[in-house]
Structures are given as C-alpha cells and as structure tokens.
Design a protein around this motif. Structure first.
Motif, short mmCIF file in Angstrom:
data_model
loop_
_atom_site.label_atom_id
_atom_site.label_comp_id
_atom_site.label_asym_id
_atom_site.label_seq_id
_atom_site.Cartn_x
_atom_site.Cartn_y
_atom_site.Cartn_z
N VAL A 52 32.04 47.70 -6.81
CA VAL A 52 30.66 47.68 -7.30
C VAL A 52 30.12 49.10 -7.41
CG1 VAL A 52 28.35 46.81 -6.91
CG2 VAL A 52 30.32 45.49 -6.19
N MET A 53 29.70 49.45 -8.60
CA MET A 53 29.20 50.81 -8.80
C MET A 53 27.71 50.86 -9.05
SD MET A 53 32.32 51.99 -11.17
CE MET A 53 31.52 53.49 -11.66
N TYR A 56 24.76 52.64 -6.93
CA TYR A 56 24.40 54.03 -6.92
C TYR A 56 23.32 54.35 -7.94
CZ TYR A 56 28.74 53.97 -4.43
OH TYR A 56 29.71 53.67 -3.54
N MET A 58 22.80 56.78 -9.63
CA MET A 58 23.17 57.57 -10.80
C MET A 58 23.34 56.71 -12.05
SD MET A 58 27.03 58.61 -9.95
CE MET A 58 28.28 57.43 -9.52
N PHE A 59 23.57 55.43 -11.87
CA PHE A 59 23.73 54.61 -13.06
C PHE A 59 22.41 54.36 -13.75
CE2 PHE A 59 27.56 53.54 -10.65
CZ PHE A 59 28.42 54.15 -11.52
#
Lengths: 77, 284
Positions: A52-53, A56, A58-59
């Motif tokens: 899972v990104m 964060y 930053m997305f």
C-alpha cells in the motif's frame, strides 16, 4: 474509461516501468547502462515488497502536481 | 538561461561510496525537441530537490540535474520518492516540449555540460528522428483482469459435457465419482483456458485499430500490487500501446466495451512518455 496516473496501481506500474523501460543510453560517459544493471536490480529488489503506497502524503502531492500539469496547454499543439 | 550558480553539493542524500560517485555527473531524465516551445528553459525540482535544467544543442535538449553519485538505496521509501520525482520532471518536460524520449531511471552521464552537449551532438540525427516519430503520441498501459467465477457459474449450467459429468457423478459409486470429478475439473479448466485466450484476443483486436504500436508485456503481477485487485481476479494480459493523443478517448471507449463482459476488469494507465517503444541510443 479514462486513463489514470494517480491511482495506486498506476503509480506502482510506472515505478516498475521506470526501472525496466525507457531509453538506455550507451556511451563512454554513461555511468549506469543496461548491460551493467546493478543499480536497477538493487532498486527493484528494494521495491519488490511494495504494497500500500497511498499511506504516504507524497501521493497527494503527486496528484496535485499532475492535475496542475494537465491544465497547462501543450505548446506544440 | 538557467541558474548556473547552482552548486554540485546539492546531491545531499546520495551515497558516498567510491564506486557510486561520479565525476561532474549529470542525471538525465529525458531528451526533448526544444524547437517545439518558445520556452528555452525548464525549471523544476528533481530528485532530492535538485534543480532541473536544460542542456541544449542544435534544437534538442537534455533535461538534467547535477549529481555526484548514482542513485541507489535499500530504503524503500527513498526509492519511491526518487522515482516519483523523476516521473514528475518528465511530466513537466512533456507539458512544455511535447512527447520526450524518456530515459531509464538512473541514467547518469559524466563529464559535465560539455559531455552532455557532445553526446547530444553525436546522436543528434537519431534523437531528432525519434522525437519526431513520437511527437503527439503517448504510451498507455492496459491490464486485463478477470474474475472467472461468473463465467464458471454460467458455463456450469450451459456446457452439456459438464452437465453430463455432473449427472453421472450423482449416480456413481465413490471410486467412479472420483474419476468423474477429475474429468469435470479438467473440462472446466479447459473451458476457462479457452475463455482466457478469447478475452486476450478480444483485447488485442479491440485496441489494435486505434493504436500505432502494441507490445505485449511479460504477464506477471507487477510489484505485488494487491491493494486494488480482489483475490478472485487474475491477470490475463498486459500490453503497452503507443497511440496518438487524439485517440485516447476512442481507446477508452473501446476498452469500455470489453469491461461490459462478465468478470472482466481493465486497468488503463497513461499517458506516459514512450518508455516501452523508445529505442536505445548508442547501441549498434
């Protein structure tokens, strides 16, 4: 349907693509080239377990930046 | 044209190992045709916040930042940030100059600006021809996903062979039933395999008329992205296509016609620079 760039699967995909695809420059002055892909392999290994990104922040930045980018007319059109 | 006062010491988080350090390194994001825009500069923050600028020679330009080392890390978070920063720079360059020739991540030239200028000049013809052939086109990536359960339910009722095997199972003794179950499974697997092949072919046939090029991608689960796929979904086919930007809407509409089938889902990403279709430069 419309293509996406911001959803998790698209981000995962472009990370994969960037490490595997793209123009490979072969020249005496190139430090990293395809026939010595040590860096790429190491980086790929590092992200192999990526899940899972979206956790964060930053997305969201990426999303905002991309949407902003889309609003800019392409000057060569 | 650009901030030439920038210093080389801004590659602040890169490794300092001897084998990774480079002499007057220029990290190369992409190459663009600069005559497509009135803008002759590009200002963006690149990997690790480095100042991105354009090195131009004869109407083509390299989008770079100064670096003292190549990029490598065991830190997952770090790697993701680098790659995202890289792609953002390429997107910015695309907005200004149109379709770029995108470099693979971590392409670093040594020897400073002169070295990059020389490289551009040496390959000017090839680079310009490639840029022109890709102008106005983008790469899209399409993944065909399939949840076979709706198909299974349907085929179980429709296929006469499966029906017959089911019927015989009910009347058979234990030993015979085991064999019939085997036959049933085999028949079902065959039908599913046939359906997979048909779906893959349908996708290819659906997109081919509206794209300039199509490259089938290694079928695998890219970087274990299980977050959006349900457990029941399997990946049937991954393709990268090169399409005119005007064809994007049509491409999306055509993909919609596939998704209407039972159990089929499509992931459609882009527009990307032509990562898959761009040639290597300098290899003979």
């Amino acid at each position: 349907m419309e293509p996406t760039k911001n959803e998790t699967h698209a981000i995962v995909e472009f990370i994969d693509v960037l490490l595997r695809e793209g123009v490979v420059v072969q020249a005496d002055v190139v430090v990293t080239v395809a026939d010595v892909p040590l860096v790429g392999i190491s980086l790929r290994a590092a992200i192999a377990g990526m899940t899972v990104m979206t956790d964060y922040g930053m997305f969201e930045d990426w999303d905002a930046a991309h949407r902003h980018g889309e609003a800019v007319p392409n000057p060569d059109r | 044209m650009t901030d030439r006062s920038r210093s080389l010491n801004d590659a602040r988080t890169t490794a300092t190992d001897d084998e990774r350090s480079v002499r007057q390194g220029r990290y190369l994001y992409c190459v663009v045709e600069t005559t497509t825009s009135d803008t002759e500069t590009l200002s963006a923050a690149g990997i690790d916040g480095n100042s991105v600028y354009l090195i131009e020679a004869d109407g083509i330009g390299a989008v770079v930042h100064d670096c003292e080392a190549v990029y490598d890390a065991d830190d997952l978070e770090q790697v993701k940030q680098w790659v995202i920063a890289h792609q953002q720079v390429v997107d910015t360059a695309s907005d200004v100059f149109g379709t770029p020739l995108p470099m693979r991540f971590d392409t670093v030239l040594e020897g400073g600006e002169e070295s990059v200028e020389r490289w551009l000049s040496d390959h000017r013809e090839v680079i310009r021809d490639e840029l022109r052939s890709f102008a106005g086109t983008w790469e899209y990536r399409i993944t065909l996903m399939w949840d076979p359960s709706p198909f299974e339910s349907r085929i179980t009722e429709q296929d006469s062979r499966l029906q017959e095997l089911q019927q015989r199972q009910r009347q058979a003794g234990a030993g015979k039933r085991f064999l019939l179950e085997k036959q049933y499974d085999k028949r079902l697997q065959e039908l599913k395999q046939g359906q997979r092949a048909e779906l893959a072919e349908r996708l290819t046939e659906t997109v081919t008329p509206v794209v300039n090029d199509l490259a089938e991608q290694e079928s695998r689960h890219a970087l274990s992205d299980d977050t959006h796929a349900s457990a029941a979904q399997e990946q049937i086919l991954r393709v990268a296509v090169l399409a005119d930007e005007d064809a994007e809407t049509t491409l999306g509409e055509r993909l919609d016609t596939i998704v209407e089938q039972d159990g089929v889902a499509v992931r459609f990403t882009g527009p990307w620079p032509p990562y898959t279709f761009a040639p290597d430069i300098g290899s003979e």
